[in-house]
Design a protein around this motif. Sequence first.
Motif, PDB file in Angstrom:
ATOM      1  N   UNK A  23      67.629  76.353  40.906  1.00 58.97           N
ATOM      2  CA  UNK A  23      67.003  75.845  42.271  1.00 58.97           C
ATOM      3  C   UNK A  23      65.963  74.735  41.637  1.00 58.97           C
ATOM      4  N   UNK A  24      65.058  75.278  40.615  1.00 54.00           N
ATOM      5  CA  UNK A  24      64.200  74.421  39.943  1.00 54.00           C
ATOM      6  C   UNK A  24      64.858  73.162  39.329  1.00 54.00           C
ATOM      7  N   UNK A  25      66.193  73.130  38.675  1.00 54.24           N
ATOM      8  CA  UNK A  25      66.709  72.172  38.030  1.00 54.24           C
ATOM      9  C   UNK A  25      67.287  71.219  39.133  1.00 54.24           C
ATOM     10  N   UNK A  26      67.991  71.672  40.166  1.00 54.15           N
ATOM     11  CA  UNK A  26      68.481  70.807  41.448  1.00 54.15           C
ATOM     12  C   UNK A  26      67.592  70.114  42.180  1.00 54.15           C
ATOM     13  N   UNK A  27      66.390  70.869  42.215  1.00 55.93           N
ATOM     14  CA  UNK A  27      65.223  70.108  42.972  1.00 55.93           C
ATOM     15  C   UNK A  27      64.629  68.869  41.977  1.00 55.93           C
ATOM     16  N   UNK A  28      64.409  69.372  40.908  1.00 53.46           N
ATOM     17  CA  UNK A  28      64.035  68.164  40.118  1.00 53.46           C
ATOM     18  C   UNK A  28      64.936  67.011  40.094  1.00 53.46           C
ATOM     19  N   UNK A  29      66.203  67.290  39.781  1.00 57.22           N
ATOM     20  CA  UNK A  29      67.222  66.169  39.448  1.00 57.22           C
ATOM     21  C   UNK A  29      67.385  65.407  40.892  1.00 57.22           C
ATOM     22  N   UNK A  30      67.209  66.276  42.171  1.00 58.32           N
ATOM     23  CA  UNK A  30      67.514  65.451  43.390  1.00 58.32           C
ATOM     24  C   UNK A  30      66.358  64.556  43.598  1.00 58.32           C
ATOM     25  N   UNK A  40      70.108  53.983  52.104  1.00 57.67           N
ATOM     26  CA  UNK A  40      71.648  54.336  52.227  1.00 57.67           C
ATOM     27  C   UNK A  40      72.206  55.133  50.927  1.00 57.67           C
ATOM     28  N   UNK A  41      71.536  54.762  49.793  1.00 58.32           N
ATOM     29  CA  UNK A  41      71.889  55.852  48.736  1.00 58.32           C
ATOM     30  C   UNK A  41      71.489  57.302  48.838  1.00 58.32           C
ATOM     31  N   UNK A  42      70.258  57.500  49.365  1.00 57.52           N
ATOM     32  CA  UNK A  42      69.370  58.679  49.569  1.00 57.52           C
ATOM     33  C   UNK A  42      70.339  59.435  50.423  1.00 57.52           C
ATOM     34  N   UNK A  43      70.787  58.883  51.571  1.00 52.53           N
ATOM     35  CA  UNK A  43      71.674  59.603  52.626  1.00 52.53           C
ATOM     36  C   UNK A  43      72.932  59.970  51.836  1.00 52.53           C
ATOM     37  N   UNK A  44      73.629  59.244  50.969  1.00 52.56           N
ATOM     38  CA  UNK A  44      75.007  59.820  50.344  1.00 52.56           C
ATOM     39  C   UNK A  44      74.661  60.838  49.466  1.00 52.56           C
ATOM     40  N   UNK A  45      73.570  60.807  48.780  1.00 53.83           N
ATOM     41  CA  UNK A  45      73.072  61.911  47.889  1.00 53.83           C
ATOM     42  C   UNK A  45      72.888  63.341  48.669  1.00 53.83           C
ATOM     43  N   UNK A  46      72.197  63.208  49.758  1.00 58.03           N
ATOM     44  CA  UNK A  46      72.058  64.291  50.595  1.00 58.03           C
ATOM     45  C   UNK A  46      73.177  64.984  51.179  1.00 58.03           C
ATOM     46  N   UNK A 103      74.794  79.111  44.527  1.00 56.43           N
ATOM     47  CA  UNK A 103      75.119  77.555  44.822  1.00 56.43           C
ATOM     48  C   UNK A 103      74.821  77.281  46.031  1.00 56.43           C
ATOM     49  N   UNK A 104      75.622  77.833  47.118  1.00 59.26           N
ATOM     50  CA  UNK A 104      75.633  77.401  48.463  1.00 59.26           C
ATOM     51  C   UNK A 104      74.130  77.657  48.928  1.00 59.26           C
ATOM     52  N   UNK A 105      73.386  78.609  48.828  1.00 56.75           N
ATOM     53  CA  UNK A 105      72.091  78.759  49.283  1.00 56.75           C
ATOM     54  C   UNK A 105      71.034  77.478  48.666  1.00 56.75           C
ATOM     55  N   UNK A 106      71.138  77.301  47.472  1.00 54.95           N
ATOM     56  CA  UNK A 106      70.431  76.602  46.691  1.00 54.95           C
ATOM     57  C   UNK A 106      70.810  75.064  47.081  1.00 54.95           C
ATOM     58  N   UNK A 107      72.020  74.722  47.667  1.00 56.49           N
ATOM     59  CA  UNK A 107      72.647  73.548  47.793  1.00 56.49           C
ATOM     60  C   UNK A 107      71.748  73.207  49.424  1.00 56.49           C
ATOM     61  N   UNK A 108      71.584  74.276  50.239  1.00 55.90           N
ATOM     62  CA  UNK A 108      71.049  74.137  51.479  1.00 55.90           C
ATOM     63  C   UNK A 108      69.563  73.881  51.474  1.00 55.90           C
ATOM     64  N   UNK A 109      68.939  74.344  50.410  1.00 55.36           N
ATOM     65  CA  UNK A 109      67.567  74.366  50.472  1.00 55.36           C
ATOM     66  C   UNK A 109      66.888  73.082  49.826  1.00 55.36           C
ATOM     67  N   UNK A 110      67.842  72.568  48.668  1.00 53.52           N
ATOM     68  CA  UNK A 110      67.834  71.158  47.911  1.00 53.52           C
ATOM     69  C   UNK A 110      68.171  70.091  49.024  1.00 53.52           C
ATOM     70  N   UNK A 111      69.094  70.220  49.963  1.00 53.84           N
ATOM     71  CA  UNK A 111      69.366  69.115  50.883  1.00 53.84           C
ATOM     72  C   UNK A 111      68.164  69.179  51.775  1.00 53.84           C
ATOM     73  N   UNK A 112      67.598  70.249  52.283  1.00 52.29           N
ATOM     74  CA  UNK A 112      66.460  70.342  53.211  1.00 52.29           C
ATOM     75  C   UNK A 112      65.421  69.117  52.633  1.00 52.29           C
ATOM     76  N   UNK A 113      65.175  69.389  51.150  1.00 54.36           N
ATOM     77  CA  UNK A 113      63.711  68.796  50.524  1.00 54.36           C
ATOM     78  C   UNK A 113      64.500  67.360  50.432  1.00 54.36           C
ATOM     79  N   UNK A 114      65.648  67.193  50.025  1.00 59.06           N
ATOM     80  CA  UNK A 114      66.211  65.831  49.843  1.00 59.06           C
ATOM     81  C   UNK A 114      66.134  65.084  51.336  1.00 59.06           C
ATOM     82  N   UNK A 115      66.280  65.840  52.250  1.00 61.25           N
ATOM     83  CA  UNK A 115      66.463  65.080  53.627  1.00 61.25           C
ATOM     84  C   UNK A 115      65.063  64.457  53.841  1.00 61.25           C
TER      85      UNK A 115
END
Length: 202
Positions: A23-30, A40-46, A103-115
């Motif tokens: 979670x820490x790695x994915x959050x930092x990377x995102x 537009x690129x940010x939306x694509x990443x999300x 992976x599934x839950x981390x993706x949900x959390x990171x996508x929220x932060x990225x959003x």
Amino acid sequence: MKFSIKHTIRWSSAIAVITLVLAAIFSILSSFILSGVTVATGMLVVFIIVWIGVVFDTIGLAAAAADEIPFHSMASEKVIGAKQAISICRNADRFSSFCNDVIGDISGIVSGTASTIVVLELVAELGYAQHATLQTFVAVLFTSVVAAMTVGGKAFGKTVAINYSTHIILFVGKVFYHLDQKFHIKIFNGKPKKNKKKNHDK
């Protein structure tokens, strides 16, 4: 029973640590990827993050739904990935837990932060920084789209996982096989479980 409880606690603790690190790695990377990019690129990443969660959720459910028996006949015919698929089925609880809960839950959390980051950039680009109502509208709209993609994607993934579990797990088994053969990354060894029951007649 005591061994089972200790084993479960050990596995749960390991998963918690793995989740913390990933979670820490994915959050930092995102956050790093989203800094300085266009909206537009940010939306694509999300959206990519969301679909990573959907894909792993589908794979995890397929592992839980898959039947081990068809893979034995495939293994006897030396089908690539069949042995790895057997190991996935025999470790379905751990495999599905990693795919869905980690992976599934981390993706949900990171996508929220990225959003949130994307919304702030979008608000600034549209010149709505001083308009609280418009900020709220943009935030709600984008968050709703992400939520709809997540829920709709997982609903679709569940249907696919249940109906095509054998195909999905065989594909994953082939991926594991090639990782082992080409990069020497052994995720599952494909060996059958040892029979713990002793034959006292001999």
